[in-house]
Structure formats: structure tokens, C-alpha cells
Design a protein around this motif. Structure first.
Motif, PDB file in Angstrom:
ATOM      1  N   GLY A  29       0.903  -1.095   0.200  1.00  0.00           N
ATOM      2  CA  GLY A  29      -0.112   0.008   0.009  1.00  0.00           C
ATOM      3  C   GLY A  29       0.781   1.422  -0.257  1.00  0.00           C
ATOM      4  O   GLY A  29       0.388   2.294  -0.800  1.00  0.00           O
ATOM      5  N   GLY A  30       1.899   1.180   0.793  1.00  0.00           N
ATOM      6  CA  GLY A  30       2.820   2.418   0.891  1.00  0.00           C
ATOM      7  C   GLY A  30       3.516   2.724  -0.410  1.00  0.00           C
ATOM      8  O   GLY A  30       3.579   3.687  -0.676  1.00  0.00           O
ATOM      9  N   LYS A  31       3.909   1.460  -1.218  1.00  0.00           N
ATOM     10  CA  LYS A  31       4.320   1.607  -2.537  1.00  0.00           C
ATOM     11  C   LYS A  31       3.520   2.101  -3.495  1.00  0.00           C
ATOM     12  O   LYS A  31       3.833   3.026  -4.435  1.00  0.00           O
ATOM     13  CB  LYS A  31       4.845   0.273  -2.874  1.00  0.00           C
ATOM     14  N   LEU A  32       2.117   1.814  -3.345  1.00  0.00           N
ATOM     15  CA  LEU A  32       1.366   2.415  -4.427  1.00  0.00           C
ATOM     16  C   LEU A  32       1.091   3.790  -4.057  1.00  0.00           C
ATOM     17  O   LEU A  32       0.925   4.716  -5.129  1.00  0.00           O
ATOM     18  CB  LEU A  32      -0.260   1.464  -4.079  1.00  0.00           C
ATOM     19  N   ILE A  33       1.002   4.509  -2.874  1.00  0.00           N
ATOM     20  CA  ILE A  33       0.806   5.639  -2.454  1.00  0.00           C
ATOM     21  C   ILE A  33       1.941   6.568  -3.166  1.00  0.00           C
ATOM     22  O   ILE A  33       1.917   7.620  -3.656  1.00  0.00           O
ATOM     23  CB  ILE A  33       0.563   6.164  -1.191  1.00  0.00           C
ATOM     24  N   ARG A  34       3.008   6.048  -2.707  1.00  0.00           N
ATOM     25  CA  ARG A  34       4.404   6.689  -3.304  1.00  0.00           C
ATOM     26  C   ARG A  34       4.577   6.884  -4.678  1.00  0.00           C
ATOM     27  O   ARG A  34       4.890   7.778  -5.324  1.00  0.00           O
ATOM     28  CB  ARG A  34       5.536   6.059  -2.742  1.00  0.00           C
ATOM     29  N   ASN A  35       4.178   5.718  -5.348  1.00  0.00           N
ATOM     30  CA  ASN A  35       4.007   5.712  -6.780  1.00  0.00           C
ATOM     31  C   ASN A  35       3.115   6.869  -7.288  1.00  0.00           C
ATOM     32  O   ASN A  35       3.174   7.528  -8.545  1.00  0.00           O
ATOM     33  CB  ASN A  35       3.579   4.565  -7.582  1.00  0.00           C
ATOM     34  N   ALA A  36       1.829   7.074  -6.764  1.00  0.00           N
ATOM     35  CA  ALA A  36       0.786   7.770  -7.267  1.00  0.00           C
ATOM     36  C   ALA A  36       1.311   9.244  -7.123  1.00  0.00           C
ATOM     37  O   ALA A  36       1.045  10.140  -7.726  1.00  0.00           O
ATOM     38  CB  ALA A  36      -0.446   7.599  -6.292  1.00  0.00           C
ATOM     39  N   LEU A  37       1.981   9.627  -5.895  1.00  0.00           N
ATOM     40  CA  LEU A  37       2.453  10.913  -5.578  1.00  0.00           C
ATOM     41  C   LEU A  37       4.005  11.187  -5.963  1.00  0.00           C
ATOM     42  O   LEU A  37       4.595  12.138  -5.485  1.00  0.00           O
ATOM     43  CB  LEU A  37       2.297  10.961  -4.045  1.00  0.00           C
ATOM     44  N   ARG A  38       4.740  10.324  -6.813  1.00  0.00           N
ATOM     45  CA  ARG A  38       5.902  10.495  -7.017  1.00  0.00           C
ATOM     46  C   ARG A  38       6.324  11.694  -7.638  1.00  0.00           C
ATOM     47  O   ARG A  38       7.381  12.372  -7.524  1.00  0.00           O
ATOM     48  CB  ARG A  38       6.392   9.430  -8.029  1.00  0.00           C
ATOM     49  N   SER A  39       5.545  12.579  -8.431  1.00  0.00           N
ATOM     50  CA  SER A  39       6.123  13.691  -8.906  1.00  0.00           C
ATOM     51  C   SER A  39       6.068  14.784  -8.005  1.00  0.00           C
ATOM     52  O   SER A  39       6.706  15.812  -8.083  1.00  0.00           O
ATOM     53  CB  SER A  39       5.133  14.087 -10.116  1.00  0.00           C
ATOM     54  N   LEU A  40       5.295  14.895  -6.805  1.00  0.00           N
ATOM     55  CA  LEU A  40       5.417  15.806  -5.748  1.00  0.00           C
ATOM     56  C   LEU A  40       6.441  15.389  -4.956  1.00  0.00           C
ATOM     57  O   LEU A  40       6.874  16.189  -3.976  1.00  0.00           O
ATOM     58  CB  LEU A  40       3.982  15.828  -5.069  1.00  0.00           C
ATOM     59  N   MET A  41       6.664  14.048  -4.529  1.00  0.00           N
ATOM     60  CA  MET A  41       7.360  13.562  -3.603  1.00  0.00           C
ATOM     61  C   MET A  41       8.969  13.532  -3.941  1.00  0.00           C
ATOM     62  O   MET A  41       9.821  13.418  -3.078  1.00  0.00           O
ATOM     63  CB  MET A  41       7.074  12.110  -3.370  1.00  0.00           C
ATOM     64  N   GLN A  42       9.226  13.641  -5.196  1.00  0.00           N
ATOM     65  CA  GLN A  42      10.531  13.663  -5.821  1.00  0.00           C
ATOM     66  C   GLN A  42      11.556  14.502  -4.813  1.00  0.00           C
ATOM     67  O   GLN A  42      12.652  14.315  -4.555  1.00  0.00           O
ATOM     68  CB  GLN A  42      10.661  14.282  -7.157  1.00  0.00           C
ATOM     69  N   HIS A  43      10.946  15.719  -4.661  1.00  0.00           N
ATOM     70  CA  HIS A  43      12.042  16.478  -3.872  1.00  0.00           C
ATOM     71  C   HIS A  43      11.393  17.249  -2.394  1.00  0.00           C
ATOM     72  O   HIS A  43      11.572  18.185  -1.951  1.00  0.00           O
ATOM     73  CB  HIS A  43      12.246  18.096  -4.664  1.00  0.00           C
ATOM     74  N   ALA A  44      10.482  16.308  -2.059  1.00  0.00           N
ATOM     75  CA  ALA A  44       9.900  16.592  -0.691  1.00  0.00           C
ATOM     76  C   ALA A  44       9.738  15.258   0.141  1.00  0.00           C
ATOM     77  O   ALA A  44       8.599  14.988   0.391  1.00  0.00           O
ATOM     78  CB  ALA A  44       8.701  17.242  -0.891  1.00  0.00           C
ATOM     79  N   LYS A  45      10.825  14.520   0.454  1.00  0.00           N
ATOM     80  CA  LYS A  45      10.693  13.406   1.178  1.00  0.00           C
ATOM     81  C   LYS A  45      12.232  13.249   2.161  1.00  0.00           C
ATOM     82  O   LYS A  45      13.148  13.629   1.654  1.00  0.00           O
ATOM     83  CB  LYS A  45      10.797  12.042   0.241  1.00  0.00           C
ATOM     84  N   ASP A  46      11.947  12.404   3.087  1.00  0.00           N
ATOM     85  CA  ASP A  46      13.282  12.146   3.970  1.00  0.00           C
ATOM     86  C   ASP A  46      13.608  10.703   3.605  1.00  0.00           C
ATOM     87  O   ASP A  46      12.844   9.879   3.115  1.00  0.00           O
ATOM     88  CB  ASP A  46      12.821  12.603   5.445  1.00  0.00           C
ATOM     89  N   ARG A  47      14.762  10.195   4.333  1.00  0.00           N
ATOM     90  CA  ARG A  47      15.109   8.945   4.043  1.00  0.00           C
ATOM     91  C   ARG A  47      14.449   7.917   4.769  1.00  0.00           C
ATOM     92  O   ARG A  47      14.631   6.514   4.321  1.00  0.00           O
ATOM     93  CB  ARG A  47      16.740   8.797   4.355  1.00  0.00           C
ATOM     94  N   LEU A  48      13.670   8.130   5.710  1.00  0.00           N
ATOM     95  CA  LEU A  48      12.676   7.287   6.403  1.00  0.00           C
ATOM     96  C   LEU A  48      11.420   7.167   6.040  1.00  0.00           C
ATOM     97  O   LEU A  48      10.548   6.725   6.710  1.00  0.00           O
ATOM     98  CB  LEU A  48      12.866   7.483   7.919  1.00  0.00           C
ATOM     99  N   VAL A  49      11.032   8.064   5.021  1.00  0.00           N
ATOM    100  CA  VAL A  49       9.460   7.954   4.531  1.00  0.00           C
ATOM    101  C   VAL A  49       9.003   6.612   4.357  1.00  0.00           C
ATOM    102  O   VAL A  49       7.708   6.544   4.735  1.00  0.00           O
ATOM    103  CB  VAL A  49       9.444   9.113   3.164  1.00  0.00           C
ATOM    104  N   VAL A  50       9.608   5.659   3.798  1.00  0.00           N
ATOM    105  CA  VAL A  50       9.042   4.336   3.587  1.00  0.00           C
ATOM    106  C   VAL A  50       8.676   3.609   4.732  1.00  0.00           C
ATOM    107  O   VAL A  50       7.779   3.038   4.672  1.00  0.00           O
ATOM    108  CB  VAL A  50      10.157   3.427   2.664  1.00  0.00           C
ATOM    109  N   ALA A  51       9.608   3.731   5.526  1.00  0.00           N
ATOM    110  CA  ALA A  51       9.402   3.110   6.955  1.00  0.00           C
ATOM    111  C   ALA A  51       8.156   3.669   7.778  1.00  0.00           C
ATOM    112  O   ALA A  51       7.300   2.992   8.386  1.00  0.00           O
ATOM    113  CB  ALA A  51      10.616   2.915   7.723  1.00  0.00           C
ATOM    114  N   ARG A  52       8.226   4.962   7.740  1.00  0.00           N
ATOM    115  CA  ARG A  52       7.008   5.992   8.627  1.00  0.00           C
ATOM    116  C   ARG A  52       5.910   5.608   7.986  1.00  0.00           C
ATOM    117  O   ARG A  52       4.954   5.499   8.499  1.00  0.00           O
ATOM    118  CB  ARG A  52       7.562   7.361   8.549  1.00  0.00           C
TER     119      ARG A  52
END
Length: 251
Positions: free
Chosen positions: A61-84
């Protein structure tokens, strides 16, 4: 666990001893533990299998959300976002009162737990963008909207040193967790000057599938730029950019 000594450091496996490198040096340990077959089949590990299944559901589910928001997440994420994100989704799964343990899902849980999730923990939206806004979603028409009140950038935006310009963006994602598919749409304010001049009230609107039966998540983000010789450069590689979930609509 044993630490390797001597000049020659080994890596790999010899008989039942595994040799490997860590931050603390070269280590060695004996093989052991419970076999995979036992975990998969032994009734004593039923809870372990259920927990593993739901952890896998949260991960996908997290992978789906990250893929959906990838264009906005590209420059707005931290290194622990997957785990969080996985942790929050696992909490949502545990609120599913419809399915049996081990078969619980994200879409049947309380997805409101995603509200205020920040993709960049180093720059929370709530301490970056102080301009008031409302997040609205009309399921009948599929319209997702952010209504921003009038604001002065230098008063209502906490920008990092060196900022000359910024951009506010809104995105909405329609999420099909069982089939790992999504529909995403985004809109932004365009790059604007970071100055004290008041920006009039405005709206950002996107349209998803009308009358959809899938959960929808809305996010708002802000990016910072520095204008140099006519070019807008992302400030500090996006370290201070913010992106957060501001709306969740689930049937």
C-alpha cells in the motif's frame, strides 16, 4: 556473534559460519534460527504468518501511494519516509473491523489516520506553510480542491535562507489497493516571488473519476527556489520542501 581478527577478512559462508561486514567491523556468526518451512506451516506460528501478511499489505500500500505521488514526492521526502508510511498504514490495517486477522486491508480501515502525514519529516507542512486553506473533495463530480485564503508570503511562509521564489502544489490520488492501480492529478500556483506583497485568495482544483468507489487522498506541498541569472534553482536540493496529506475521503 564473533568479531574477525587477523589480516585476512572473510565474506560469505563456510560450512555453518557466515562472515560479513558491519559498521562495527568484520563479524562472524553461526547459522541458526527457525526454518522458513516451519514458519509457513507450523500452527504455532499462525500469529507470525498473520502479522507477516498484514505487514506485506502495508508495504504494498505504501508503494502504491508513493508511486501515485511520485511527481510531488521527488523533492519533498526524507530517507525514512518508506518506513514511516508503512507504520501508519499498518496502524490503519489494524482498525479494519470487517476482515479476519491476517486478511485485514487498508481500504477497510480508518484511513483518516493518514491525515497530516508529512513525507518530509525535516520540513512539516504545518510549520512551513501558515497560510490558511481548506481541502475539499466532491465524490459525485470527482473534483478535489484547495481553497487558499489571501496571504503575505514573507509572513505566512517559513522559507529557508536564500529563498527568492516558491511554488505551492496540490495533488489528489484515487487509490485501488487490491489491484495496485491509481489515478493522480496535480495543479500548482506557478513559481511566485517570495516577498511581502499579499497574494489574493485562490484555488487549486483537479478532477478524478466522478462517483468513484475508491479512497481518495489529497496532499499539499510547497517548494523553494532561488533565482540566479534568470534560472530557478531548487533550494538546497529540496531539503526544506514540505508535502503532507491534508484530505482523505474513503467510502
Amino acid at each position: 556473534m564473533a568479531k574477525q581478527a587477523g589480516i585476512i577478512k572473510l565474506k560469505g559462508t563456510i560450512d555453518d559460519i557466515s562472515f560479513y561486514r558491519t559498521a562495527d567491523g568484520h563479524m562472524a556468526r553461526a547459522k541458526g534460527g527457525i526454518s522458513r518451512q516451519r514458519i509457513l506451516n507450523d500452527p504455532a506460528f499462525q500469529r507470525t504468518r498473520e502479522n507477516g501478511s498484514e505487514f506485506g499489505t502495508a508495504g504494498k500500500g505504501g508503494k502504491l501511494i508513493r508511486n501515485a505521488l511520485r511527481s510531488l514526492m521527488q523533492h519533498a521526502k526524507d530517507r525514512l519516509v518508506v518506513a514511516r508510511l508503512t507504520k501508519v498504514l499498518l496502524s490503519i490495517i489494524k482498525t479494519d473491523a470487517t476482515n479476519e486477522r491476517g486478511l485485514r486491508t487498508i481500504e477497510n480501515g480508518n484511513m483518516d489516520l493518514l491525515l497530516d502525514f508529512n513525507f518530509n519529516d525535516a520540513a512539516p507542512l504545518g510549520t512551513t506553510l501558515y497560510a490558511a486553506f481548506d481541502a475539499l473533495f466532491d465524490r459525485v463530480t470527482g473534483e478535489a480542491t484547495i481553497d487558499l485564503e489571501a496571504y503575505s508570503p514573507m509572513v505566512r511562509i517559513a522559507a529557508p535562507a536564500g529563498t527568492t521564489h516558491y511554488r505551492i502544489a496540490m495533488g489528489a490520488a484515487e487509490l485501488d489497493f487490491p489491484n495496485m492501480q491509481f489515478e493522480f492529478s496535480t495543479s500548482n500556483s506557478g513559481i511566485q516571488a517570495y516577498d511581502p506583497v499579499e497574494v489574493p485568495a485562490s484555488s487549486l482544483t483537479v478532477t478524478l473519476t466522478p462517483a468513484s468507489a475508491l479512497p481518495v487522498v489529497q496532499v499539499v506541498g510547497i517548494e523553494f527556489f532561488q533565482l540566479v541569472n534568470g534560472e530557478y534553482y531548487p533550494l538546497k536540493n529540496g531539503a526544506n520542501n514540505a508535502l503532507a496529506v491534508v484530505g482523505v475521503d474513503n467510502i
